[in-house]
Design a protein around this motif. Structure first.
Motif, PDB file in Angstrom:
ATOM      1  N   ASP A 181      78.614 -35.135 -13.203  1.00  0.00           N
ATOM      2  CA  ASP A 181      79.059 -35.410 -14.554  1.00  0.00           C
ATOM      3  C   ASP A 181      79.004 -36.732 -14.691  1.00  0.00           C
ATOM      4  OD1 ASP A 181      80.240 -34.999 -16.920  1.00  0.00           O
ATOM      5  OD2 ASP A 181      82.382 -34.844 -16.159  1.00  0.00           O
ATOM      6  N   TYR A 182      78.029 -37.466 -15.406  1.00  0.00           N
ATOM      7  CA  TYR A 182      77.785 -38.825 -15.613  1.00  0.00           C
ATOM      8  C   TYR A 182      77.555 -38.957 -17.057  1.00  0.00           C
ATOM      9  CZ  TYR A 182      77.485 -39.962 -10.816  1.00  0.00           C
ATOM     10  OH  TYR A 182      77.797 -40.114  -9.323  1.00  0.00           O
ATOM     11  N   VAL A 183      78.170 -40.256 -17.694  1.00  0.00           N
ATOM     12  CA  VAL A 183      78.005 -40.454 -19.281  1.00  0.00           C
ATOM     13  C   VAL A 183      77.293 -41.751 -19.134  1.00  0.00           C
ATOM     14  CG1 VAL A 183      79.051 -41.069 -21.246  1.00  0.00           C
ATOM     15  CG2 VAL A 183      80.274 -39.443 -19.717  1.00  0.00           C
ATOM     16  N   ILE A 184      76.144 -41.672 -20.153  1.00  0.00           N
ATOM     17  CA  ILE A 184      75.364 -43.011 -20.420  1.00  0.00           C
ATOM     18  C   ILE A 184      75.740 -43.315 -21.883  1.00  0.00           C
ATOM     19  CG2 ILE A 184      72.981 -43.499 -20.413  1.00  0.00           C
ATOM     20  CD1 ILE A 184      72.146 -41.385 -18.472  1.00  0.00           C
ATOM     21  N   PRO A 205      67.995 -41.266  -7.440  1.00  0.00           N
ATOM     22  CA  PRO A 205      66.767 -41.420  -8.140  1.00  0.00           C
ATOM     23  C   PRO A 205      66.851 -40.586  -9.613  1.00  0.00           C
ATOM     24  CG  PRO A 205      66.108 -41.107  -5.809  1.00  0.00           C
ATOM     25  CD  PRO A 205      67.653 -40.610  -6.053  1.00  0.00           C
ATOM     26  N   GLU A 206      67.308 -39.501  -9.638  1.00  0.00           N
ATOM     27  CA  GLU A 206      67.174 -38.703 -10.794  1.00  0.00           C
ATOM     28  C   GLU A 206      67.964 -39.107 -11.782  1.00  0.00           C
ATOM     29  OE1 GLU A 206      66.123 -36.565  -7.364  1.00  0.00           O
ATOM     30  OE2 GLU A 206      67.809 -37.610  -7.934  1.00  0.00           O
ATOM     31  N   LEU A 207      69.219 -39.819 -11.407  1.00  0.00           N
ATOM     32  CA  LEU A 207      70.145 -40.457 -12.503  1.00  0.00           C
ATOM     33  C   LEU A 207      69.568 -41.827 -12.889  1.00  0.00           C
ATOM     34  CD1 LEU A 207      72.856 -40.474 -13.846  1.00  0.00           C
ATOM     35  CD2 LEU A 207      73.993 -41.206 -11.790  1.00  0.00           C
ATOM     36  N   LEU A 208      68.836 -42.563 -11.810  1.00  0.00           N
ATOM     37  CA  LEU A 208      68.003 -43.654 -12.269  1.00  0.00           C
ATOM     38  C   LEU A 208      67.094 -43.593 -13.507  1.00  0.00           C
ATOM     39  CD1 LEU A 208      68.114 -46.804 -11.878  1.00  0.00           C
ATOM     40  CD2 LEU A 208      66.509 -46.135 -10.300  1.00  0.00           C
ATOM     41  N   LYS A 264      62.676 -58.589 -19.837  1.00  0.00           N
ATOM     42  CA  LYS A 264      61.784 -59.646 -20.696  1.00  0.00           C
ATOM     43  C   LYS A 264      61.255 -58.883 -22.127  1.00  0.00           C
ATOM     44  CE  LYS A 264      59.864 -61.681 -16.357  1.00  0.00           C
ATOM     45  NZ  LYS A 264      58.691 -61.979 -15.723  1.00  0.00           N
ATOM     46  N   LEU A 265      61.945 -57.918 -22.504  1.00  0.00           N
ATOM     47  CA  LEU A 265      61.455 -57.321 -23.592  1.00  0.00           C
ATOM     48  C   LEU A 265      62.922 -57.098 -24.331  1.00  0.00           C
ATOM     49  CD1 LEU A 265      58.406 -55.027 -22.971  1.00  0.00           C
ATOM     50  CD2 LEU A 265      58.530 -57.185 -24.083  1.00  0.00           C
ATOM     51  N   SER A 266      62.703 -56.992 -25.834  1.00  0.00           N
ATOM     52  CA  SER A 266      64.197 -56.410 -26.636  1.00  0.00           C
ATOM     53  C   SER A 266      64.249 -54.973 -26.367  1.00  0.00           C
ATOM     54  CB  SER A 266      64.046 -56.775 -28.189  1.00  0.00           C
ATOM     55  OG  SER A 266      64.892 -56.335 -28.700  1.00  0.00           O
ATOM     56  N   SER A 267      65.345 -54.668 -25.967  1.00  0.00           N
ATOM     57  CA  SER A 267      65.712 -53.306 -25.878  1.00  0.00           C
ATOM     58  C   SER A 267      67.150 -53.002 -26.090  1.00  0.00           C
ATOM     59  CB  SER A 267      65.253 -52.566 -24.646  1.00  0.00           C
ATOM     60  OG  SER A 267      66.275 -53.085 -23.704  1.00  0.00           O
ATOM     61  N   ALA A 268      67.665 -51.659 -26.087  1.00  0.00           N
ATOM     62  CA  ALA A 268      69.015 -51.500 -26.262  1.00  0.00           C
ATOM     63  C   ALA A 268      69.698 -51.877 -24.952  1.00  0.00           C
ATOM     64  CB  ALA A 268      69.145 -49.978 -26.561  1.00  0.00           C
ATOM     65  N   HIS A 269      70.935 -52.027 -24.974  1.00  0.00           N
ATOM     66  CA  HIS A 269      71.697 -52.089 -23.845  1.00  0.00           C
ATOM     67  C   HIS A 269      72.319 -50.761 -23.373  1.00  0.00           C
ATOM     68  CE1 HIS A 269      72.637 -56.774 -24.181  1.00  0.00           C
ATOM     69  NE2 HIS A 269      71.474 -56.362 -24.822  1.00  0.00           N
ATOM     70  N   VAL A 270      71.846 -50.277 -22.605  1.00  0.00           N
ATOM     71  CA  VAL A 270      72.473 -49.090 -21.855  1.00  0.00           C
ATOM     72  C   VAL A 270      73.184 -49.165 -20.452  1.00  0.00           C
ATOM     73  CG1 VAL A 270      71.691 -47.028 -21.036  1.00  0.00           C
ATOM     74  CG2 VAL A 270      70.320 -47.906 -22.929  1.00  0.00           C
ATOM     75  N   TYR A 271      74.204 -48.388 -20.645  1.00  0.00           N
ATOM     76  CA  TYR A 271      75.274 -48.420 -19.605  1.00  0.00           C
ATOM     77  C   TYR A 271      75.477 -47.065 -18.970  1.00  0.00           C
ATOM     78  CZ  TYR A 271      76.782 -52.825 -21.708  1.00  0.00           C
ATOM     79  OH  TYR A 271      77.061 -54.303 -21.984  1.00  0.00           O
ATOM     80  N   LEU A 272      75.595 -47.183 -17.638  1.00  0.00           N
ATOM     81  CA  LEU A 272      75.855 -45.775 -16.740  1.00  0.00           C
ATOM     82  C   LEU A 272      77.415 -46.022 -16.389  1.00  0.00           C
ATOM     83  CD1 LEU A 272      75.611 -43.301 -15.304  1.00  0.00           C
ATOM     84  CD2 LEU A 272      74.373 -44.671 -13.521  1.00  0.00           C
ATOM     85  N   ARG A 273      78.163 -45.064 -16.573  1.00  0.00           N
ATOM     86  CA  ARG A 273      79.581 -45.116 -16.321  1.00  0.00           C
ATOM     87  C   ARG A 273      79.526 -44.507 -14.770  1.00  0.00           C
ATOM     88  NH1 ARG A 273      84.022 -45.916 -20.098  1.00  0.00           N
ATOM     89  NH2 ARG A 273      83.375 -47.807 -20.100  1.00  0.00           N
TER      90      ARG A 273
END
Length: 215
Positions: free
Chosen positions: A13-16, A64-67, A43-52
């Protein structure tokens, strides 16, 4: 506005989550939690994504799957990166993000480069991105209030831990005193039961007579 996604069920149960734009990212940078792992296309523009992550877990515990879920989501939310193959996604614990007044909105650095990891994304996997997008929800959380509530819970937990530690120490102290009292009482009883030659003589019987009585 913050977008929330759910990782594939088999990893747990992980939220991104990620912000709507660079201004939203500023609040995410400011009010993140120690369990958060930050992702961005290198080195490129992108969204800031967080894994809690779950409490007590570290970056090294990301499977590896979560990554892959996190990396694919970052790539899909990069205007340039989404069109490219064989790009790198960097990730690091939230607490390693460094923000200075001279930086642009949404820009960050790192306190310790040794805590930064890189994962290569060869190509976009639509099945992964589409699955994540199906779980997408939009919310407008009070990030500051959430962080304050987290801090309050942490302080209360530390207070309870300290209280419990003191209680255990007091019980250990009382147990040591009890054991010392028992040892002292035992020595006293043994001494009282001991009979010396002087005691025997006082009773009017010789040692030989006592031995004969015993036989």
């Amino acid at each position: 506005m913050v977008y929330y996604f759910k990782a594939r069920p088999e990893v747990g149960d992980y939220v991104i989550y990620m912000g709507l734009d660079k201004h939203e990212n500023e609040d995410l940078i400011k009010y993140g939690l120690p369990e958060d792992i930050w992702f961005h296309v290198d080195k490129l523009s992108s969204a800031h994504v967080y894994l809690r992550m779950h409490k007590g877990q570290t970056m090294e515990m990301i499977t590896p799957e979560l990554l892959e879920d996190c990396a694919q989501l970052v790539k899909a939310n990069s205007i340039q990166g989404n069109k490219l193959n064989n790009l790198d996604v960097v990730y690091t614990p939230w607490f390693n993000l460094r923000k200075t007044p001279s930086m642009d909105v949404g820009q960050v650095g790192f306190h310790n480069s040794k805590l930064v990891r890189t994962v290569r994304v060869e190509t976009r996997k639509n099945e992964v991105v589409n699955r994540l997008n199906k779980t997408k929800t939009e919310q407008t959380p009070d990030l500051k209030a959430e962080r304050e509530a987290y801090n309050a819970a942490e302080r209360n937990e530390r207070k309870q831990h300290t209280k419990e530690k003191k209680r255990r120490e007091e019980l250990e102290r009382l147990e040591k005193e009890r054991q010392a009292e028992i040892r002292s009482y035992t020595r006293l009883m043994v001494q009282e039961k001991m009979t010396s030659n002087k005691d025997i003589a006082a009773k009017g019987k010789s040692l030989a007579e006592l031995e004969e009585d015993f036989m």
